[in-house]
Design a protein around this motif. Structure first.
Motif, mmCIF file in Angstrom:
data_model
loop_
_atom_site.group_PDB
_atom_site.id
_atom_site.type_symbol
_atom_site.label_atom_id
_atom_site.label_comp_id
_atom_site.label_asym_id
_atom_site.label_seq_id
_atom_site.Cartn_x
_atom_site.Cartn_y
_atom_site.Cartn_z
ATOM 1 N N GLN A 104 24.066 22.833 34.717
ATOM 2 C CA GLN A 104 23.302 23.644 35.661
ATOM 3 C C GLN A 104 24.114 24.166 36.848
ATOM 4 N N GLU A 105 25.049 23.344 37.313
ATOM 5 C CA GLU A 105 25.647 23.695 38.583
ATOM 6 C C GLU A 105 27.135 24.061 38.521
ATOM 7 N N ILE A 117 14.683 19.928 40.930
ATOM 8 C CA ILE A 117 16.045 19.477 40.655
ATOM 9 C C ILE A 117 16.277 19.390 39.151
ATOM 10 N N GLY A 136 19.082 21.737 39.103
ATOM 11 C CA GLY A 136 20.188 20.934 39.604
ATOM 12 C C GLY A 136 20.072 20.692 41.096
ATOM 13 N N PHE A 137 20.825 19.708 41.564
ATOM 14 C CA PHE A 137 20.714 19.286 42.953
ATOM 15 C C PHE A 137 21.054 20.370 43.959
ATOM 16 N N GLU A 138 22.306 20.820 43.913
ATOM 17 C CA GLU A 138 22.754 21.689 45.002
ATOM 18 C C GLU A 138 22.077 23.043 44.982
#
Lengths: 216, 216
Positions: free
Chosen positions: A120-121, B26, B30-32
């Motif tokens: 995802q990131e 999230i 994703g987190f960021e």
DNA sequence: ATAAAAAATAACTCTCAGTCATTAACTGAC
DNA sequence: GTCAGTTAATGACTGAGAGTTATTTTTTAT
């Protein structure tokens, strides 16, 4: 006239200059608090210039990881040269690792943090550095496997497990210890080690002994 | 009239609503990449409101970690109730852990990432949540120690090591495996597991067997 | 009905990553 | 030397998003 080569060399120099600036700053203020602006300042470049050498902040941080992995790789190779029983080779490798953690928290953090970036990131991150890191990690693992195989041959290691699987377990143990170091001071774990008068290298030695003395 | 209690309960509800919104986002992005704005939107609050319930983004993420730890703690307690040999207790605990990792990457990531925050970079993060997490982690460790002690008593575990040290080692192994899962797909490790037709639970079982069958 | 307290809002600030149009430095050809 | 072309460097700019705050809305108590 080696024009292009010199160019290349100079470029590498500048990349290193930036990397060193980044590392020293991170050591002082931590990862997230270090800005590209500051790194630029310390490296005596302007911010824009940084982006001529690294795609983004994430790539720069991954380059730190890569440097740590390269260092370990070199060390492991040297260890493997030595004419020692396999068990001892593995042990030395692990101690090298623990030493690095101990004396260079920045490298360690970089090793853990930048490299996760799940699907995802990922996005922008420089693919090349990422690839290099994966490659290096794999080679580290295989060097451990080699040492284990040597140990099985020379009889210094007795195990029911396949060397590759055992290497994996040793890798996990190593990673767990790194994590432990990063998570910082406030910890039951430290207390336990303290009351038994042990440190991480001791525990690692214990661990390896257990793994290496399995009646087959 | 239990006025204050109801207030408290409602506040807790809203905190949870925010937390759930955060988790689902999230999981998607994703987190960021998840922003406070988006979390607010999904929780049907405005951004400002979020800050009435969590000091900052980091605290919110740590709350996710806390939830995961609470879940594990509950599970571990339940396992410990069971009338099983100690070795089996530990095994079940580890499997519970691995299951969580497997089916909930977000929790796992939160568990690894938010909790590092070393001295330099702590600053704002809500001290209470941090404390709670540390407390829970310690208790998890002690529950493993308890199981190990039971195992030593009932003879299902043979080891030269002190239960506390052994628990630490098991914890490291567990952490290493978590890290392995997070680091993602591109990995020699996966290939090894694949060619031996094994998965992480298998490897954990192997590991525990080795640890538990040390001729004293 | 109304004063006080609690909860929520949205417009605002500020920091920082990353971009881009411009300028400077170097290189080689004549 | 000087001029064209190439490479390196700059710093002002943009945009995103975290966190703040003055204001408004809702709830509760009297």
């Amino acid at each position: 006239m080696g024009k292009t080569e010199r160019k290349e060399r100079e470029r590498k120099r500048r990349k290193d200059r930036i990397l060193n600036a980044a590392i020293s700053l991170i050591e002082e203020k931590g990862f997230e608090k270090t800005t590209m602006e500051e790194i630029a300042e310390r490296a005596e470049f302007s911010k824009g210039t940084l982006y001529l050498y690294y795609n983004d902040k994430s790539s720069l941080f991954q380059a730190i990881k890569k440097r740590a992995l390269k260092y370990l790789h070199d060390q492991f190779l040297q260890i493997l040269q030595k004419d020692l029983p396999g068990a001892k080779l593995v042990h030395e490798m692990m101690i090298t690792f623990l030493d690095l953690i101990h004396e260079n928290a920045t490298f360690t953090k970089a090793m853990m943090l930048y490299g996760k970036k799940s699907e995802q990131e990922v996005e922008a991150t420089d693919g090349t550095i990422q690839e290099d890191c994966i490659q290096l990690e794999n080679e580290l693992l295989m060097l451990i496997v080699r040492s284990l195989q040597i140990g099985v041959q020379d009889g210094s290691i007795n195990t029911k497990l396949d060397p590759k699987l055992l290497a994996l377990q040793i890798g996990f143990q190593m990673n767990g210890m790194i994590q432990f170091c990063l998570t910082g001071s406030n910890k039951k774990g430290l207390q336990i080690l303290d009351e038994k008068n042990m440190d991480l290298p001791d525990l690692m030695e214990q661990f390896l002994q257990t793994q290496f003395s399995q009646a087959g």
